[in-house]
Design an enzyme around this catalytic site. Structure first.
Site, mmCIF file in Angstrom:
data_model
loop_
_atom_site.group_PDB
_atom_site.id
_atom_site.type_symbol
_atom_site.label_atom_id
_atom_site.label_comp_id
_atom_site.label_asym_id
_atom_site.label_seq_id
_atom_site.Cartn_x
_atom_site.Cartn_y
_atom_site.Cartn_z
ATOM 1 N N HIS A 1 0.878 -1.726 -0.155
ATOM 2 C CA HIS A 1 -0.446 0.252 0.333
ATOM 3 C C HIS A 1 1.061 1.409 0.149
ATOM 4 C CE1 HIS A 1 -2.707 2.728 1.881
ATOM 5 N NE2 HIS A 1 -3.783 1.776 2.076
ATOM 6 N N ASP B 1 3.328 -4.502 7.376
ATOM 7 C CA ASP B 1 1.845 -4.236 7.600
ATOM 8 C C ASP B 1 1.124 -5.052 8.288
ATOM 9 O OD1 ASP B 1 0.232 -2.260 7.083
ATOM 10 O OD2 ASP B 1 0.086 -1.995 5.217
ATOM 11 N N GLN C 1 -3.991 -5.593 7.204
ATOM 12 C CA GLN C 1 -5.068 -6.233 6.518
ATOM 13 C C GLN C 1 -5.212 -7.903 7.624
ATOM 14 O OE1 GLN C 1 -7.486 -5.467 4.694
ATOM 15 N NE2 GLN C 1 -6.465 -3.348 3.746
ATOM 16 N N LYS D 1 -9.987 -1.278 10.980
ATOM 17 C CA LYS D 1 -9.522 -2.091 9.733
ATOM 18 C C LYS D 1 -10.632 -3.176 10.610
ATOM 19 C CE LYS D 1 -7.667 -0.515 6.665
ATOM 20 N NZ LYS D 1 -8.114 -0.017 5.480
ATOM 21 N N CYS E 1 -4.855 1.877 -3.604
ATOM 22 C CA CYS E 1 -3.518 2.227 -3.231
ATOM 23 C C CYS E 1 -2.516 1.841 -3.460
ATOM 24 C CB CYS E 1 -3.372 3.201 -1.757
ATOM 25 S SG CYS E 1 -4.688 3.912 -1.171
HETATM 26 C C1 LIG Z 1 -2.414 -2.940 3.022
HETATM 27 C C2 LIG Z 1 -2.772 -1.282 3.808
HETATM 28 N N1 LIG Z 1 -2.194 -0.739 4.026
HETATM 29 C C3 LIG Z 1 -1.559 0.790 4.825
HETATM 30 C C4 LIG Z 1 -3.743 1.000 4.675
HETATM 31 C C5 LIG Z 1 -3.344 2.364 5.143
HETATM 32 O O1 LIG Z 1 -4.421 2.635 6.258
HETATM 33 P P1 LIG Z 1 -4.985 3.856 7.083
HETATM 34 O O2 LIG Z 1 -5.557 3.952 5.818
HETATM 35 O O3 LIG Z 1 -5.788 3.103 7.836
HETATM 36 O O4 LIG Z 1 -3.363 4.530 7.694
HETATM 37 C C6 LIG Z 1 -4.409 -0.086 4.328
HETATM 38 C C7 LIG Z 1 -5.804 0.633 4.476
HETATM 39 O O5 LIG Z 1 -6.236 0.914 3.060
HETATM 40 C C8 LIG Z 1 -3.711 -1.195 3.881
HETATM 41 O O6 LIG Z 1 -4.451 -1.974 3.239
#
Ligand SMILES: Cc1ncc(COP(=O)(O)O)c(C=O)c1O
Lengths: 140, 405
Positions: free
Chosen positions: B119, B196, B199, B222, B362
């Site tokens: 992401h 990260d 998910q 999430k 993203c």
């Molecule tokens: C794998 C992953 N990393 C990071 C994020 C970023 O999360 P946040 O927007 O809550 O910072 C997301 C969510 O969109 C994600 O799916």
């Protein structure tokens, strides 16, 4: 709103079998229009002689709304003067973003079917891409 | 027809329970159960004061609530409370690591390995670190089916490797990466691994000591908690040597005009008034997940995924991104419909009262690597029903004809 009324035959036809999606010879105006967030990307080419748009086409790729809208726009502006084309772009933008009169809608001919996009905020930039690119090209 | 179990789960979620919308965008954010919403109200109705500041009872209670949430988050992933830093979300957690660790411990000529499936939140901060320090970003590509080959990683690792940034579960492919083995490989080269967990944490049991990750980031929203509360786990020894990320109130030991000494971790990293209401919500969300348990949650989500996946595989005009089997997907199926742009796909779903996501999610480098611009993504949570999946499949099977094919 229901999909059946939006992705209608006219939009689908312009998207699947566009009349103006190809390259042209002798274009003297050319500009790329992009919606970075969704990846719609077109290159608009116009041939303008003595202030009249005598030919035009586009290439690129994107959603049905962006592609069909560009195709419908070219149908409408080929044969018109730059000023007339910009006038139509102005009406089109107002149709999507505010409101227009019945007479103005008539001027837009087939492009008037995109009016329902005004209720779909996420798709507005798709619908206006071709028009925005044309206006920019003519210095608006 | 929904089953009694489904009914019981759905009654816990006010929004889900009061809508006909089939919400299949759960990897973007999930809906909140009533117990979480109540916990936030309860905090503000009974315990609200500025945590850590007042000596009166109310402020002590606020502090206690906040620290209880920290302990719960720690327990949830098998960490110690002082290794848990509260942030706004995963993005802020990852930025904290990049700015505090990356900018200070990575130097010119060093290498940062970033997986192509990240992401943007676990890529852009490292791109910045590389730009400022003169380090180099090295891409770790996945195979056609989304699998990350360990031999490929072995070929990228060197004495210059300082850091590997990788997601435990991709928000596009849904595949679980073997971060435990990757951690071992990176450690052998003396580097750190930043995982990260955005998910993974909502959908499967995670034990951070077992994974041996150095940093681990996730978002509350999430995993049934409110928006605005997130977590960064860091190994204590690393956190201790890192400078603060934000400066201000509540992160100091003593301040004079000349010199400031900073508070201990984790408070060193939590400048300013904290999101105590959000933390109370996170605590309730963790207890909510524990009430059902991952055996139950994961099983339901896998069942729903398989129900959709197997039907999609039968449709010749559907191309699914990533693994060939439902088991590779963990609740997330990104796909393309031949000849129909993802925005039109998701528009038709929206008009059919089904929420899915369209775009690059993203993860532009991943889409580029797979040779496409964008995709449509459906993602489930355990409150989704078999009937919703069937509705999704029915609309999907009719999309091409609606688009004039
Ligand atoms: C794998 C992953 N990393 C990071 C994020 C970023 O999360 P946040 O927007 O809550 O910072 C997301 C969510 O969109 C994600 O799916």
């Amino acid at each position: 709103m229901s999909t059946n009324t939006f992705y209608n035959e006219i939009i689908n036809e312009h998207n699947l079998n566009p009349y103006h999606k190809h390259s042209i010879e002798g274009a003297n105006f050319s500009l790329e229009g992009v919606n970075p967030s969704c990846g719609d990307d077109i290159i608009l080419n116009l041939k303008v002689e003595d202030g009249v748009i005598t030919d035009g086409a586009y290439e690129g790729d994107g959603c049905a709304i962006s592609q069909a809208s560009a195709d419908i726009m070219l149908d409408l502006i080929i044969g018109k003067t730059k000023e007339e084309a910009l006038h139509l772009a102005d009406i089109f933008m107002r149709m999507i973003k505010e409101k227009i009169s019945d007479e103005e809608k008539e001027e837009l001919e087939e492009a008037g079917i995109l009016e329902s996009v005004s209720h779909m905020p996420a798709r507005v930039k798709c619908a206006v891409l071709g028009w925005r690119t044309m206006s920019e090209m003519f210095g608006r | 027809m929904i089953t009694d179990t489904e009914k019981r789960i759905r009654e816990e979620f006010p929004l889900i329970n009061s809508t006909t919308l089939a919400y299949l965008d759960n990897s973007a954010t999930v809906q909140k159960p009533k117990c979480v919403l109540d916990a936030v109200s309860r905090y503000y109705e009974n315990d609200n004061a500025n945590p850590m500041r007042g000596l009166y009872d109310l402020s002590l209670r606020a502090t206690e609530d906040y620290e209880k949430a920290r302990s719960a988050a720690a327990r949830f992933i098998g960490a110690a409370p002082e290794e848990i830093i509260f942030t706004r979300n995963a993005s802020e957690s990852l930025n904290l690591v990049a700015y505090s660790y990356g900018m200070n411990f990575i130097k010119e000529g060093d290498e940062i390995i970033v997986s192509v499936a990240e992401h943007h939140s676990n890529f852009l901060p490292w791109q910045q670190v590389a730009k400022v320090t003169g380090a180099k970003v090295i891409w770790y590509d996945c195979e056609e089916d989304g699998r990350f080959d360990l031999d490929t990683l072995l070929g990228l690792l060197s004495d210059k490797t300082k850091l590997l940034a990788i997601t435990q579960v991709s928000n596009v492919l849904g595949r679980v990466n073997d971060v435990k083995t990757m951690a071992k490989m990176v450690h052998e080269k003396g580097g750190v691994i930043v995982v990260d967990g955005s998910q993974s944490v909502p959908h499967m049991a995670v034990n951070i000591k077992d994974l041996d990750a150095d940093f681990f980031a996730f978002s509350g929203h999430k995993m049934y908690a409110p928006m605005g509360i997130g977590v960064l786990y860091g190994k204590k020894a690393l956190l201790d040597k890192m400078p603060p990320f934000l400066y201000g109130g509540e992160m100091i030991e003593s301040v004079t005009k000349e010199r400031t000494t900073f508070a201990e971790v984790p408070h060193k990293f939590e400048a300013g008034t904290v999101n105590a209401g959000g933390a109370a919500g996170l605590l309730a969300a963790i207890e909510f997940i524990e009430k059902y348990g991952f055996d139950f949650i994961t099983k339901r989500e896998d069942m729903l995924t398989k129900r959709a996946f197997d039907r999609m595989k039968e449709m010749p005009f559907i191309k699914i991104l990533g693994g060939e089997k439902a088991e590779d997907h963990h609740g997330i199926i990104a796909f393309q419909v031949e000849g129909v742009h993802p925005h039109d796909v998701s528009q038709i779903f929206a008009d059919s009262d089904i929420a899915v996501r369209a775009g690059h999610h993203c993860a532009q480098p991943l889409h580029k690597h797979l040779g496409i611009m964008s995709s449509t993504r459906m993602s489930v949570a355990f409150y989704n029903t078999e009937e919703e999946i069937d509705r999704f499949i029915e609309v999907l099977s009719g999309i091409r004809s609606r688009m004039g094919y």
